[in-house]
Design a protein around this motif. Structure first.
Motif, short mmCIF file in Angstrom:
data_model
loop_
_atom_site.label_atom_id
_atom_site.label_comp_id
_atom_site.label_asym_id
_atom_site.label_seq_id
_atom_site.Cartn_x
_atom_site.Cartn_y
_atom_site.Cartn_z
N ASN A 144 2.79 14.54 6.92
CA ASN A 144 3.81 15.58 6.77
C ASN A 144 3.65 16.64 7.87
OD1 ASN A 144 5.26 14.65 4.46
ND2 ASN A 144 3.55 15.26 3.17
N LEU A 196 10.78 7.68 3.36
CA LEU A 196 9.35 7.84 3.62
C LEU A 196 8.53 7.36 2.43
CD1 LEU A 196 7.57 8.93 5.94
CD2 LEU A 196 7.47 11.10 4.71
N LYS A 197 8.99 7.68 1.23
CA LYS A 197 8.28 7.25 0.04
C LYS A 197 8.28 5.73 -0.08
CE LYS A 197 6.02 7.52 -3.75
NZ LYS A 197 4.55 7.77 -3.67
N PHE A 204 2.99 4.76 10.77
CA PHE A 204 3.20 6.21 10.72
C PHE A 204 3.74 6.78 12.02
CE2 PHE A 204 -1.27 5.81 12.02
CZ PHE A 204 -1.32 6.64 13.13
N ASP A 250 -0.02 7.80 -1.84
CA ASP A 250 0.43 9.16 -1.58
C ASP A 250 0.61 9.34 -0.07
OD1 ASP A 250 0.31 9.89 -4.26
OD2 ASP A 250 -1.78 10.55 -4.11
N ILE A 251 1.64 10.06 0.31
CA ILE A 251 1.86 10.35 1.73
C ILE A 251 0.84 11.41 2.15
CG2 ILE A 251 3.50 11.18 3.45
CD1 ILE A 251 5.73 10.33 1.49
N TYR A 256 5.61 4.20 2.12
CA TYR A 256 4.21 4.33 1.67
C TYR A 256 3.95 3.65 0.33
CZ TYR A 256 2.98 7.23 5.59
OH TYR A 256 2.71 7.66 6.87
#
Length: 276
Positions: free
Chosen positions: A19, A5-6, A59, A13-14, A9
């Protein structure tokens, strides 16, 4: 999942809203439900299509025909993803790129206004408002009662997590298309355009989609004299016009990578490399 996920992105910042979406999916699965049942599957790892804009952070996906939704960063112009436009990529449709919402909050308004999120992709091009309401009624009428009940539960959970407002889908799409057209400095083939100011002109790709040595030389000559907006428009148009994938237009991919590196667009470079 966290590392994947990081990577998706990059330098951003996610958002906590993403989340929340992922956590909601995990909770629903515990009771044999899923956001897939309404066409809004959270993305935690993604392999981009050649048509996916390099400045798009996906997303969610609908589960059908590779359709995915993402934050458009406008090549790093957006500082907070909650302010980023939402774009729908529908690889098998024409047009495949659809500017669908001003931001995530307004996208969620749209998502909760339809019985199945993937319907928004089709509604984007509808010219008659009546067709939208008729399509939604038909969809609900053809849905088994147990699925209507399950989807209602999922939508209630979404409403608990995200504060949404009512929206007229037809008028909303009409308005945001006009707004985007007024904000861009240069049109691009995907319809998204490039933000900023420019008096330049976009690159004219070969009509036969040829990418031989002469065409590559012509590209290099254009880019050597191009300003920033022209260069970014070239990147967008190349993703739309060429097939930037292994065994296809790899030479163009290499040009794009070097161009993005020269502009310090690291996130975009990583996405293009991920396509190859």
């Amino acid at each position: 999942m966290g590392k994947a996920l990081k990577r998706l992105y990059g330098s951003y910042d996610i958002p906590k809203e993403i989340n929340q979406l992922i956590e909601l999916e995990e909770d629903l699965q515990k009771v044999d439900l899923s956001l897939a049942m309404i066409g809004l599957i959270p993305i935690v790892e993604f392999h981009p299509y050649s048509i996916t804009p390099p400045d798009l952070i996906p997303f969610a996906e609908t589960g059908g025909d590779g359709i995915h939704l993402g934050f458009l960063t406008d090549f790093g112009l957006v500082s907070d993803l909650m302010d980023a436009p939402i774009v729908c990529v529908s690889p098998t449709n024409d047009p495949p790129i659809r500017y669908i919402a001003r931001n995530f909050k307004e996208f969620m308004n749209l998502a909760l206004a339809v019985p199945y999120v993937e319907m928004l992709e089709g509604f984007w091009a509808i010219q008659d408002e009546k067709n939208i309401s008729e399509a939604m009624k038909e969809f609900v009428n053809e849905t088994p009662v147990d699925w209507v009940t399950m989807r209602a539960h999922i939508y209630n959970r979404l409403k608990q997590s995200f504060s949404t407002e009512q929206v007229n889908i037809f008028h909303y799409f009409h308005q945001i298309k006009l707004e985007r057209a007024e904000q861009i400095a240069m049109q691009t083939l995907d319809g998204l355009g490039i933000m900023g100011q420019s008096n330049g002109s976009s690159y004219s790709f070969a009509a036969n989609r040829n990418c031989d040595e002469l065409e590559l030389e012509r590209m290099a000559h254009y880019l050597n004299a191009a300003n920033l907006v022209e260069k970014l428009a070239f990147v967008r148009d190349a993703h739309y016009w060429c097939i930037l994938a292994p065994d296809y237009d790899e030479a163009v991919s290499n040009i794009i990578i070097k161009l993005l590196e020269s502009l310090d667009l690291t996130d975009e470079v990583n996405r293009v490399v991920g396509e190859m």
